[in-house]
Design a protein around this motif. Sequence first.
Motif, PDB file in Angstrom:
ATOM      1  N   TYR A  17       0.606  -0.901   0.116  1.00 23.88           N
ATOM      2  CA  TYR A  17      -0.222  -0.037   0.097  1.00 23.88           C
ATOM      3  C   TYR A  17       0.895   1.250   0.080  1.00 23.88           C
ATOM      4  CZ  TYR A  17       1.161  -0.349   5.070  1.00 23.88           C
ATOM      5  OH  TYR A  17       1.931  -0.444   6.004  1.00 23.88           O
ATOM      6  N   VAL A  18       0.344   2.346  -0.370  1.00 19.18           N
ATOM      7  CA  VAL A  18       1.140   3.428  -0.319  1.00 19.18           C
ATOM      8  C   VAL A  18       1.085   4.353   0.895  1.00 19.18           C
ATOM      9  CG1 VAL A  18       1.212   5.812  -1.607  1.00 19.18           C
ATOM     10  CG2 VAL A  18       1.103   3.852  -2.899  1.00 19.18           C
ATOM     11  N   ALA A  19       1.727   4.817   1.620  1.00 22.64           N
ATOM     12  CA  ALA A  19       1.927   5.207   2.741  1.00 22.64           C
ATOM     13  C   ALA A  19       3.173   6.022   3.115  1.00 22.64           C
ATOM     14  CB  ALA A  19       1.807   4.328   3.889  1.00 22.64           C
ATOM     15  N   ASP A  20       3.209   6.982   4.378  1.00 25.83           N
ATOM     16  CA  ASP A  20       4.233   7.152   4.805  1.00 25.83           C
ATOM     17  C   ASP A  20       4.707   6.675   6.027  1.00 25.83           C
ATOM     18  OD1 ASP A  20       3.760   9.381   3.054  1.00 25.83           O
ATOM     19  OD2 ASP A  20       2.989  10.888   4.521  1.00 25.83           O
ATOM     20  N   VAL A  21       6.081   6.373   6.089  1.00 25.99           N
ATOM     21  CA  VAL A  21       6.491   5.634   7.359  1.00 25.99           C
ATOM     22  C   VAL A  21       7.400   6.780   8.364  1.00 25.99           C
ATOM     23  CG1 VAL A  21       7.929   3.948   7.926  1.00 25.99           C
ATOM     24  CG2 VAL A  21       6.551   3.596   6.056  1.00 25.99           C
ATOM     25  N   TYR A  22       7.222   6.911   9.359  1.00 20.84           N
ATOM     26  CA  TYR A  22       7.898   7.825  10.208  1.00 20.84           C
ATOM     27  C   TYR A  22       8.534   7.102  11.575  1.00 20.84           C
ATOM     28  CZ  TYR A  22       8.373  11.604  13.712  1.00 20.84           C
ATOM     29  OH  TYR A  22       8.919  12.542  14.523  1.00 20.84           O
ATOM     30  N   ALA A  23       9.739   7.307  11.685  1.00 24.41           N
ATOM     31  CA  ALA A  23      10.493   6.803  12.858  1.00 24.41           C
ATOM     32  C   ALA A  23      11.147   8.164  13.633  1.00 24.41           C
ATOM     33  CB  ALA A  23      11.675   5.998  12.254  1.00 24.41           C
ATOM     34  N   ASP A  24      10.869   7.713  14.872  1.00 22.29           N
ATOM     35  CA  ASP A  24      11.193   8.681  15.953  1.00 22.29           C
ATOM     36  C   ASP A  24      12.375   8.282  16.670  1.00 22.29           C
ATOM     37  OD1 ASP A  24      11.970  11.201  17.245  1.00 22.29           O
ATOM     38  OD2 ASP A  24       9.831  11.313  18.384  1.00 22.29           O
ATOM     39  N   GLY A  25      13.684   8.358  16.411  1.00 22.56           N
ATOM     40  CA  GLY A  25      14.610   7.433  17.083  1.00 22.56           C
ATOM     41  C   GLY A  25      14.816   6.285  16.195  1.00 22.56           C
ATOM     42  N   GLU A  26      15.128   4.870  16.624  1.00 21.48           N
ATOM     43  CA  GLU A  26      15.349   3.968  16.203  1.00 21.48           C
ATOM     44  C   GLU A  26      14.183   3.045  15.589  1.00 21.48           C
ATOM     45  OE1 GLU A  26      18.282   1.834  18.685  1.00 21.48           O
ATOM     46  OE2 GLU A  26      19.548   2.944  17.819  1.00 21.48           O
ATOM     47  N   ARG A  27      12.976   3.064  16.167  1.00 20.85           N
ATOM     48  CA  ARG A  27      11.905   2.662  15.731  1.00 20.85           C
ATOM     49  C   ARG A  27      10.905   3.107  14.911  1.00 20.85           C
ATOM     50  NH1 ARG A  27      14.398   0.282  19.964  1.00 20.85           N
ATOM     51  NH2 ARG A  27      13.225   1.643  21.441  1.00 20.85           N
ATOM     52  N   ILE A  28      10.221   2.471  14.174  1.00 19.84           N
ATOM     53  CA  ILE A  28       8.899   2.855  13.616  1.00 19.84           C
ATOM     54  C   ILE A  28       7.829   3.326  14.384  1.00 19.84           C
ATOM     55  CG2 ILE A  28       7.104   2.407  11.864  1.00 19.84           C
ATOM     56  CD1 ILE A  28       9.096   0.567  10.399  1.00 19.84           C
ATOM     57  N   SER A  29       7.514   4.702  14.357  1.00 21.82           N
ATOM     58  CA  SER A  29       6.539   5.048  15.347  1.00 21.82           C
ATOM     59  C   SER A  29       5.040   5.275  14.643  1.00 21.82           C
ATOM     60  CB  SER A  29       6.872   6.204  16.265  1.00 21.82           C
ATOM     61  OG  SER A  29       7.659   7.064  15.610  1.00 21.82           O
TER      62      SER A  29
END
Length: 471
Positions: A17-29
Amino acid sequence: MSVLIKGGRVVTAADDYVADVYADGERISLIGESLDVPADRVIDAGGKYVLPGCVDPHTHLDLPFGGTVTIDDFESGHTAAAFGGTTCHVDFVFQSHGSTFAEALEQWHGKRNGRAIIDNGFHMAVTDLKEGGTVEELATLPDQGVTSYKLFMAYKGAAMVDDETLFRTMEAAADTGALVMVHAENGDAIDILVKQALARGETEPKYHALTRPPETEGEATNRAIQLARVAGCNLYVVHVSCKEAVDPIARAREAGWDVWGETCTQYFFVDYTFLERPNFEGAKYVYTPPPRPKENQEVLWNAVRTDVLSVISTDHCAFTWSEQKALGRDDFSKIPNGGPGLENRLQMIYSFGVREGRISLNRMVELLATNPAKLFGLYPRKGTIAVGSDADLVVFDPEKEVRIEAATQQSRSDYNLFEGTEVTGSPETVLVRGTVVVEGGELKVEPGYGQFVKRARFGEELKPASAPAAA
Ligand code: URP
Ligand code: ZN
Ligand code: ZN
């Protein structure tokens, strides 16, 4: 440090699927449509795939083997891996005869410390339960994050174990919850065939394959499966190369036994005739099990499609052709066994597996990332794209055309098994735990960035070190 990857096609083993992926630090949040969050770094992935970082469960970095030492250490091997979209691997610690497992493990930690670029775990290659390690000591390894025991049923006089050691390790694994891995070939029969060939003056590289017929792999695969059934352990057969080994794995899985198998990229593309190349060029393809007659390639594609085989690894065990392989110029049995491959697995399997319609994109992710992570106690920290998972991500350009060449590779080997192959699709940006490690054809982190991963026991999940930061 936060990173937002915008507008990519997020592909996991299950989703697309089309999406944005955001990581704050080391992990996906956060994962979502048109995320409106401030980020230190924004990566535009429009028109690209966002894949979980690939996991390679079978590599040999800085390994003394075949009278020499593999040419890629943890720095050059990890650089090659990162450029190829692999963000985590599990390497083999080799117990030497007379040594304890603790000694071996300490030595291997010393090899990676200060050099690692991507994350890695360790398997323990058990070679001696008589004068070195003990079954009791084996039982301590899972608590140190080493949750798989490897046994070589070949390489007589070196790493090979007898059936007693094999079976005792299997029984120990049944108790400790470790996964048993086998290199399945009948080493005794092969040893005789090698000696007979050399006595007849047959010294060229092609005799490496002719003295290791597929039946020797089939026999050992079946033996390991039956013994694992008696011992009650989980079994993983590495580098399956031919129908004779695929068949017993298929039967065991059909019966619901706890058996899994892996093949490696090279077995789909390099066949027996490569060993016949003149002027010692065949030595480049001396790895074990050897390249097989071409008809096995379709058997392997079918096996990975139908989950008879569950993983594609590289068995990266790189040597130089000009110097290291030359150790066996007059005697094929002295050619160090192994080939490079860490860098090209994703490119090759995407180009010729997915683009040519042999496997789906989801299945590729499963074979290269999700299944290795699940089988080797890394999931869901590694091997998928999910909230809480490590932000090990590959922004992959599916249309990028690349010609594979040793001259431009990161591995220190002086050849490439796929030399001259034109692939379409290549990693563009690679992140490990939220940090860009490769971008624009450059390495972006210093050696030492990679972490050792203590893996979970077979069948258990590896939880993130702490909960993901709130968005
Ligand atoms: O030839 C190979 N595969 N070398 C590495 C050691 C092994 O057998 O996996
Ligand atoms: Zn092997
Ligand atoms: Zn190997």
